[in-house]
Enzyme design. Structure first.
Site, PDB file in Angstrom:
ATOM      1  N   GLU A  33      15.638   9.237  17.998  1.00 30.46           N
ATOM      2  CA  GLU A  33      14.383   8.826  17.352  1.00 30.46           C
ATOM      3  C   GLU A  33      13.212   9.443  18.112  1.00 30.46           C
ATOM      4  O   GLU A  33      13.138   9.344  19.329  1.00 30.46           O
ATOM      5  CB  GLU A  33      14.305   7.295  17.348  1.00 30.46           C
ATOM      6  CG  GLU A  33      12.944   6.704  17.036  1.00 30.46           C
ATOM      7  CD  GLU A  33      12.372   7.118  15.678  1.00 30.46           C
ATOM      8  OE1 GLU A  33      13.087   7.038  14.659  1.00 30.46           O
ATOM      9  OE2 GLU A  33      11.183   7.531  15.653  1.00 30.46           O
ATOM     10  N   ARG A 107       9.260  -6.246   7.932  1.00 33.68           N
ATOM     11  CA  ARG A 107      10.072  -5.055   8.250  1.00 33.68           C
ATOM     12  C   ARG A 107      10.508  -5.034   9.710  1.00 33.68           C
ATOM     13  O   ARG A 107      11.623  -4.619  10.016  1.00 33.68           O
ATOM     14  CB  ARG A 107       9.266  -3.784   7.966  1.00 33.68           C
ATOM     15  CG  ARG A 107       8.872  -3.624   6.520  1.00 33.68           C
ATOM     16  CD  ARG A 107       7.984  -2.412   6.372  1.00 33.68           C
ATOM     17  NE  ARG A 107       8.786  -1.234   6.553  1.00 33.68           N
ATOM     18  CZ  ARG A 107       9.226  -0.463   5.563  1.00 33.68           C
ATOM     19  NH1 ARG A 107       8.923  -0.748   4.320  1.00 33.68           N
ATOM     20  NH2 ARG A 107       9.953   0.578   5.801  1.00 33.68           N
ATOM     21  N   TYR A 213       3.701 -11.406  -1.725  1.00 30.01           N
ATOM     22  CA  TYR A 213       4.844 -12.292  -1.451  1.00 30.01           C
ATOM     23  C   TYR A 213       4.836 -12.744   0.002  1.00 30.01           C
ATOM     24  O   TYR A 213       4.269 -12.065   0.863  1.00 30.01           O
ATOM     25  CB  TYR A 213       6.175 -11.618  -1.816  1.00 30.01           C
ATOM     26  CG  TYR A 213       6.459 -10.280  -1.175  1.00 30.01           C
ATOM     27  CD1 TYR A 213       7.032 -10.191   0.094  1.00 30.01           C
ATOM     28  CD2 TYR A 213       6.184  -9.091  -1.842  1.00 30.01           C
ATOM     29  CE1 TYR A 213       7.327  -8.959   0.678  1.00 30.01           C
ATOM     30  CE2 TYR A 213       6.453  -7.852  -1.264  1.00 30.01           C
ATOM     31  CZ  TYR A 213       7.033  -7.795  -0.016  1.00 30.01           C
ATOM     32  OH  TYR A 213       7.309  -6.583   0.562  1.00 30.01           O
ATOM     33  N   ASP A 291      15.125   8.052   2.730  1.00 27.90           N
ATOM     34  CA  ASP A 291      13.968   8.803   2.227  1.00 27.90           C
ATOM     35  C   ASP A 291      14.100  10.306   2.448  1.00 27.90           C
ATOM     36  O   ASP A 291      13.470  11.093   1.749  1.00 27.90           O
ATOM     37  CB  ASP A 291      12.681   8.317   2.922  1.00 27.90           C
ATOM     38  CG  ASP A 291      12.085   7.087   2.245  1.00 27.90           C
ATOM     39  OD1 ASP A 291      12.743   6.517   1.353  1.00 27.90           O
ATOM     40  OD2 ASP A 291      10.961   6.695   2.616  1.00 27.90           O
TER      41      ASP A 291
HETATM   42  C1  LIG Z   1       4.109   0.443  -0.031  1.00 27.62           C
HETATM   43  C2  LIG Z   1       5.589   0.495   0.143  1.00 27.62           C
HETATM   44  C3  LIG Z   1       6.349  -0.646  -0.105  1.00 27.62           C
HETATM   45  C4  LIG Z   1       7.740  -0.610   0.011  1.00 27.62           C
HETATM   46  N1  LIG Z   1       8.464  -1.732  -0.284  1.00 27.62           N
HETATM   47  C5  LIG Z   1       9.803  -1.691  -0.238  1.00 27.62           C
HETATM   48  C6  LIG Z   1      10.584  -2.843  -0.546  1.00 27.62           C
HETATM   49  O1  LIG Z   1      10.054  -3.920  -0.836  1.00 27.62           O
HETATM   50  N2  LIG Z   1      11.952  -2.734  -0.501  1.00 27.62           N
HETATM   51  C7  LIG Z   1      12.578  -1.562  -0.142  1.00 27.62           C
HETATM   52  O2  LIG Z   1      13.821  -1.530  -0.120  1.00 27.62           O
HETATM   53  N3  LIG Z   1      11.867  -0.464   0.159  1.00 27.62           N
HETATM   54  C8  LIG Z   1      10.497  -0.493   0.130  1.00 27.62           C
HETATM   55  N4  LIG Z   1       9.777   0.614   0.454  1.00 27.62           N
HETATM   56  C9  LIG Z   1      10.488   1.864   0.800  1.00 27.62           C
HETATM   57  C10 LIG Z   1      10.922   1.906   2.253  1.00 27.62           C
HETATM   58  O3  LIG Z   1       9.817   1.643   3.080  1.00 27.62           O
HETATM   59  C11 LIG Z   1      11.487   3.273   2.627  1.00 27.62           C
HETATM   60  O4  LIG Z   1      12.241   3.801   1.584  1.00 27.62           O
HETATM   61  C12 LIG Z   1      12.387   3.144   3.861  1.00 27.62           C
HETATM   62  O5  LIG Z   1      11.676   2.632   4.953  1.00 27.62           O
HETATM   63  C13 LIG Z   1      13.008   4.503   4.223  1.00 27.62           C
HETATM   64  O6  LIG Z   1      13.762   4.365   5.399  1.00 27.62           O
HETATM   65  P1  LIG Z   1      14.324   5.655   6.149  1.00 27.62           P
HETATM   66  O7  LIG Z   1      15.021   5.120   7.349  1.00 27.62           O
HETATM   67  O8  LIG Z   1      15.045   6.517   5.187  1.00 27.62           O
HETATM   68  O9  LIG Z   1      13.019   6.476   6.574  1.00 27.62           O
HETATM   69  P2  LIG Z   1      11.850   6.100   7.586  1.00 27.62           P
HETATM   70  O10 LIG Z   1      11.571   4.647   7.571  1.00 27.62           O
HETATM   71  O11 LIG Z   1      10.728   7.027   7.283  1.00 27.62           O
HETATM   72  O12 LIG Z   1      12.456   6.440   9.029  1.00 27.62           O
HETATM   73  C14 LIG Z   1      12.578   7.758   9.488  1.00 27.62           C
HETATM   74  C15 LIG Z   1      12.644   7.718  11.018  1.00 27.62           C
HETATM   75  O13 LIG Z   1      12.919   9.038  11.484  1.00 27.62           O
HETATM   76  C16 LIG Z   1      12.081   9.342  12.573  1.00 27.62           C
HETATM   77  N5  LIG Z   1      11.907  10.799  12.605  1.00 27.62           N
HETATM   78  C17 LIG Z   1      11.258  11.573  11.681  1.00 27.62           C
HETATM   79  N6  LIG Z   1      11.361  12.872  12.011  1.00 27.62           N
HETATM   80  C18 LIG Z   1      12.086  12.947  13.169  1.00 27.62           C
HETATM   81  C19 LIG Z   1      12.513  14.015  13.992  1.00 27.62           C
HETATM   82  N7  LIG Z   1      12.214  15.284  13.696  1.00 27.62           N
HETATM   83  N8  LIG Z   1      13.256  13.739  15.107  1.00 27.62           N
HETATM   84  C20 LIG Z   1      13.580  12.433  15.416  1.00 27.62           C
HETATM   85  N9  LIG Z   1      13.176  11.380  14.661  1.00 27.62           N
HETATM   86  C21 LIG Z   1      12.449  11.628  13.542  1.00 27.62           C
HETATM   87  C22 LIG Z   1      10.781   8.593  12.255  1.00 27.62           C
HETATM   88  O14 LIG Z   1      10.010   8.362  13.428  1.00 27.62           O
HETATM   89  C23 LIG Z   1      11.323   7.310  11.656  1.00 27.62           C
HETATM   90  O15 LIG Z   1      11.589   6.309  12.629  1.00 27.62           O
HETATM   91  C24 LIG Z   1       8.379   0.601   0.387  1.00 27.62           C
HETATM   92  C25 LIG Z   1       7.625   1.743   0.681  1.00 27.62           C
HETATM   93  C26 LIG Z   1       6.236   1.692   0.572  1.00 27.62           C
HETATM   94  C27 LIG Z   1       5.432   2.930   0.885  1.00 27.62           C
END
Ligand SMILES: Cc1cc2nc3c(=O)[nH]c(=O)nc-3n(C[C@H](O)[C@H](O)[C@H](O)COP(=O)(O)OP(=O)(O)OC[C@H]3O[C@@H](n4cnc5c(N)ncnc54)[C@H](O)[C@@H]3O)c2cc1C
Length: 404
Positions: A33, A107, A213, A291
């Site tokens: 991370e 979160r 909520y 994502d």
């Molecule tokens: C307004 C809003 C409301 C939302 N509400 C909901 C909800 O109610 N329910 C739900 O299920 N989802 C919700 N989401 C979606 C959710 O927030 C995301 O889809 C989710 O957090 C994605 O998780 P992830 O682990 O794929 O990516 P991220 O949370 O983006 O994590 C990626 C991680 O990788 C790290 N990283 C990035 N690049 C590098 C690199 N080069 N080297 C090392 N580390 C790196 C970052 O620091 C980060 O910690 C919402 C999103 C938004 C914007």
């Protein structure tokens, strides 16, 4: 069978959910991370039954329940009058219909609880990945400090601006969806039920919607307030905002929202980005998750839920075979159709929620009411097909080598 070693780039909700699921299967998971400490943005998240079933399978249901709020319904309301358009019962119906409750969580609490299932001795913080490649049967991640990490599989769980995605498929920036949103969490000693009902409330108005909520076992209210906008500050996807800016953007909306917004302290503004569904996520032994693979609009509240499902299915697939290539093929075959549908339907919800013509809104609202009479689970968000999914069952029934 030799146990596989997996390198996970990114320790967000998706990365740690995968690490927890791999550990549950006895597989070796290393998390890298870039942030100096694990954490999450100060905001709430809706954990829908499809995700809660997985969190239960990972053994964290009780811990999650303790910090969650159990919403009674999803209620659709008119932006100005608060008139109800639909009411989908949650607390009463979700366990019976979908096999698990629907929770609202902060979160940071969800991330912390997931992290308790991860082997922290195999996580590295403050380390920036610069790309990944395959050499013969080994996947290799490289880092900004010049180090490399070799594993059987490397997973890019590094979010919407994924470096791993870029190194596999080229640099194509995500698409600004024309929506921006304000996020805030308002703490309360006791729930102010008089102006924030114990539900997931969707307030629909022209060009925007607001979702409110409770989180933190009812000690705070989460606000997501979305408004269409043509432009966004390109350099950053979240910037500090103010209570005044939020109140101005939603001037004329219902007084309960004004009252809630006027209690905000720290407000952030986000540009909402997504991508078109990708035709593939994997090259050799390097793949994507969450994502990084399928960024979506949050209008079905599914981004993190999809990342958690991805992690569970990927770990299950890797545990079932000694062949990483076969496991990654199965992972994609099981996951891509579902995440594609969720991505596209999330986009579509934005169009329906934000209608501007009075006639179109009247037609939509009559449709909501009619469906609510016939089957409240199919009204409003219409997400029953999302909630009923059972990842454990899918892994059991669609075995290795079988077409998905
Ligand atoms: C307004 C809003 C409301 C939302 N509400 C909901 C909800 O109610 N329910 C739900 O299920 N989802 C919700 N989401 C979606 C959710 O927030 C995301 O889809 C989710 O957090 C994605 O998780 P992830 O682990 O794929 O990516 P991220 O949370 O983006 O994590 C990626 C991680 O990788 C790290 N990283 C990035 N690049 C590098 C690199 N080069 N080297 C090392 N580390 C790196 C970052 O620091 C980060 O910690 C919402 C999103 C938004 C914007």
């Amino acid at each position: 069978m030799r146990k596989l070693k997996v390198g996970i780039i990114g320790g967000g909700i998706g990365g740690v959910a995968l690490a927890a699921a791999l550990r549950a299967h006895g597989l070796e998971a290393h998390v890298f991370e870039r942030a100096p400490a694990f954490g999450e943005v100060g905001a709430g998240i809706q954990m829908t039954p499809n995700a809660v079933k997985i969190l239960r399978a990972l053994g964290i249901f009780d811990a999650l329940e303790r910090v969650s709020f159990l919403p009674q319904n999803i209620i659709g309301r008119d932006w100005r009058t608060a008139r109800e358009m639909w009411r989908t019962p949650l607390a009463r119906d979700c366990p019976r219909l979908y096999g698990a409750p629907f929770f609202h969580v902060h979160r940071a609490d969800l991330h912390r609880i997931l992290l308790e299932k991860v082997d922290l001795s195999k996580t590295q913080l403050g380390i920036q990945c610069t790309g990944a490649r395959q050499e013969r049967n080994t996947a290799i991640a490289s880092f900004a400090d010049g180090n490399e990490f070799e594993a059987d599989v490397i997973v890019g769980a590094d979010g919407i601006h994924s470096t791993i995605r870029k190194s596999l498929f080229g640099d194509e920036p995500p698409r600004f969806t024309g929506n921006m949103c304000w996020r805030a969490v308002v703490p309360f000693d006791t729930p102010p039920f008089d102006f924030v009902s114990p539900d997931s409330s969707f307030w629909l108005g022209p060009k925007g919607h607001v979702v409110t909520y409770y989180v933190s076992a009812g000690k705070a209210v989460n606000i997501v307030a979305v408004m269409e906008s043509k432009d966004w500050v390109a350099e950053s996807w979240n910037v500090p905002s103010t209570r005044e800016e939020l109140l101005t953007a939603f001037r004329g909306w219902h007084e309960n929202l004004q009252k809630l917004f006027s209690r905000t302290d720290e407000v952030f503004k986000w540009g909402l980005f997504d991508r078109d569904p990708m035709p593939a996520w994997t090259v050799g032994h390097v793949t994507l998750l969450g994502d990084a693979a399928h960024p979506m609009l949050p209008f079905l509240s599914q981004g993190a839920a999809m990342a958690i499902e991805d992690g569970f299915v990927l770990a299950g697939s890797l545990a079932d075979t000694a062949s990483p290539a076969e496991a990654l093929r199965r992972y994609e075959a099981l996951r891509r159709p579902r995440t594609t549908r969720v991505q596209l339907e999330s986009r579509e919800r934005g169009r329906t929620y934000h209608l501007t013509s009075r006639f179109a809104r009247l037609k939509r609202d009559l449709g909501y009411r009619w469906r609510n009479l016939v089957n409240p689970q199919s009204s409003g968000l219409g997400a029953n097909w999302v909630y009923e999914y059972d990842a454990e069952k899918q892994l059991r029934t669609e075995a290795v080598g079988q077409p998905a």
